[in-house]
Design an enzyme around this catalytic site. Structure first.
Site, PDB file in Angstrom:
ATOM      1  N   HIS A  37       0.867  -1.180   0.000  1.00  0.00           N
ATOM      2  CA  HIS A  37       0.000   0.000   0.000  1.00  0.00           C
ATOM      3  C   HIS A  37       0.901   1.225   0.000  1.00  0.00           C
ATOM      4  O   HIS A  37       2.102   1.118   0.320  1.00  0.00           O
ATOM      5  CB  HIS A  37      -0.862   0.013   1.277  1.00  0.00           C
ATOM      6  CG  HIS A  37      -0.014   0.105   2.505  1.00  0.00           C
ATOM      7  ND1 HIS A  37       0.502  -1.013   3.133  1.00  0.00           N
ATOM      8  CD2 HIS A  37       0.487   1.175   3.174  1.00  0.00           C
ATOM      9  CE1 HIS A  37       1.271  -0.632   4.143  1.00  0.00           C
ATOM     10  NE2 HIS A  37       1.287   0.686   4.194  1.00  0.00           N
ATOM     11  N   HIS A 121       5.863   6.151  -0.891  1.00  0.00           N
ATOM     12  CA  HIS A 121       6.600   4.907  -1.116  1.00  0.00           C
ATOM     13  C   HIS A 121       5.701   3.721  -0.812  1.00  0.00           C
ATOM     14  O   HIS A 121       4.719   3.848  -0.087  1.00  0.00           O
ATOM     15  CB  HIS A 121       7.826   4.845  -0.189  1.00  0.00           C
ATOM     16  CG  HIS A 121       7.438   4.783   1.248  1.00  0.00           C
ATOM     17  ND1 HIS A 121       7.173   5.915   1.993  1.00  0.00           N
ATOM     18  CD2 HIS A 121       7.212   3.739   2.078  1.00  0.00           C
ATOM     19  CE1 HIS A 121       6.812   5.556   3.209  1.00  0.00           C
ATOM     20  NE2 HIS A 121       6.826   4.236   3.290  1.00  0.00           N
TER      21      HIS A 121
HETATM   22  O1  3AM Z   1       3.658   2.449   4.628  1.00  0.00           O
HETATM   23  P1  3AM Z   1       4.826   1.983   5.427  1.00  0.00           P
HETATM   24  O2  3AM Z   1       5.121   0.530   5.263  1.00  0.00           O
HETATM   25  O3  3AM Z   1       6.031   2.843   5.285  1.00  0.00           O
HETATM   26  O4  3AM Z   1       5.482   1.202   9.162  1.00  0.00           O
HETATM   27  C1  3AM Z   1       4.086   1.338   9.100  1.00  0.00           C
HETATM   28  C2  3AM Z   1       3.566   1.385   7.679  1.00  0.00           C
HETATM   29  O5  3AM Z   1       4.434   2.210   6.944  1.00  0.00           O
HETATM   30  C3  3AM Z   1       3.709   2.705   9.579  1.00  0.00           C
HETATM   31  O6  3AM Z   1       2.408   2.889   9.072  1.00  0.00           O
HETATM   32  C4  3AM Z   1       2.260   2.153   7.869  1.00  0.00           C
HETATM   33  C5  3AM Z   1       1.052   1.258   7.963  1.00  0.00           C
HETATM   34  O7  3AM Z   1       1.152   0.416   9.061  1.00  0.00           O
HETATM   35  N1  3AM Z   1       3.754   2.831  11.017  1.00  0.00           N
HETATM   36  C6  3AM Z   1       3.560   1.871  11.929  1.00  0.00           C
HETATM   37  N2  3AM Z   1       3.713   2.351  13.161  1.00  0.00           N
HETATM   38  C7  3AM Z   1       4.035   3.664  13.025  1.00  0.00           C
HETATM   39  C8  3AM Z   1       4.316   4.719  13.921  1.00  0.00           C
HETATM   40  N3  3AM Z   1       4.295   4.524  15.252  1.00  0.00           N
HETATM   41  C9  3AM Z   1       4.067   3.967  11.648  1.00  0.00           C
HETATM   42  N4  3AM Z   1       4.352   5.180  11.177  1.00  0.00           N
HETATM   43  C10 3AM Z   1       4.617   6.146  12.088  1.00  0.00           C
HETATM   44  N5  3AM Z   1       4.588   5.934  13.415  1.00  0.00           N
END
Ligand code: 3AM
Length: 183
Positions: A37, A121
């Site tokens: 996603h 990304h």
């Molecule tokens: O889209 P990406 O994969 O970069 O890493 C988690 C994922 O990012 C991020 O939110 C997206 C959907 O789960 N994520 C998880 N915990 C987080 C946090 N505490 C976070 N982003 C910021 N702060």
């Protein structure tokens, strides 16, 4: 409490294209293709009543559909370690515009501003246990990657349950993007 984030879901054809890049790096934890996603805004744990306000705020967003092209690969680092490997997106004003609208809507219902700059990304792998040389070689090998463009016609509120292997993401609500936006 619900753990939520706002993202673009990707069509199966695009997920398959991206999945073609994955593999070949010992120690990398590859994201399952059904989880790919493009995050617009991580929300985190919130109370159900607040989730209702978030839903209302997102539903009020008016933005146009647009064409998205994923391109290039890169890494995020923290404290000198490469944390993740991702596929980027070509510069896209409509995407930036949508992300700004989401951010504004969420701040209006009381969420603290996101301090990190938006860097579109799609995460391919968590890589803190992989060898940096392998990761750099991967980035070089796929830097010119260009996915087939896709039409983005909605954005999605996802819930996330942390699992042992991979998180389980569930699309909760889709918000349509509409071609005609009232002036
Ligand atoms: O889209 P990406 O994969 O970069 O890493 C988690 C994922 O990012 C991020 O939110 C997206 C959907 O789960 N994520 C998880 N915990 C987080 C946090 N505490 C976070 N982003 C910021 N702060």
């Amino acid at each position: 409490m619900l753990r939520l984030f706002v993202a673009l879901a990707l069509p199966a054809s695009l997920r398959a294209e991206i999945a073609g890049l994955a593999g070949g790096i010992p120690g990398a934890r590859w994201v399952p293709p059904e989880n790919y996603h493009l995050t617009l805004r991580f929300i985190g744990e919130i109370e159900p009543w607040r989730a209702q306000e978030v839903d209302d705020a997102l539903a009020a967003i008016r933005a146009r559909p647009f064409t998205l092209r994923l391109a290039g690969v890169g890494t995020f680092e923290k404290a000198g370690r490469i944390q993740s490997l991702w596929v980027g997106a070509e510069r896209n004003d409509a995407l930036t515009h949508l992300q700004t609208k989401v951010e504004t809507a969420l701040q209006r219902v009381g969420l603290a501003p996101e301090r990190k700059r938006f860097s579109p990304h799609v995460t391919l792998a968590r890589t803190d246990r992989a060898a940096p040389e392998k990761l750099m070689a991967f980035v070089q090998a796929y830097n010119l990657f260009r996915a087939t463009p896709v039409e983005v016609e909605h954005f999605t509120l996802f819930s996330s349950r942390l699992g042992k292997e991979a998180s389980v993401y569930t699309p909760e609500v889709d918000y349509d993007l509409v071609a005609r936006v009232a002036a």
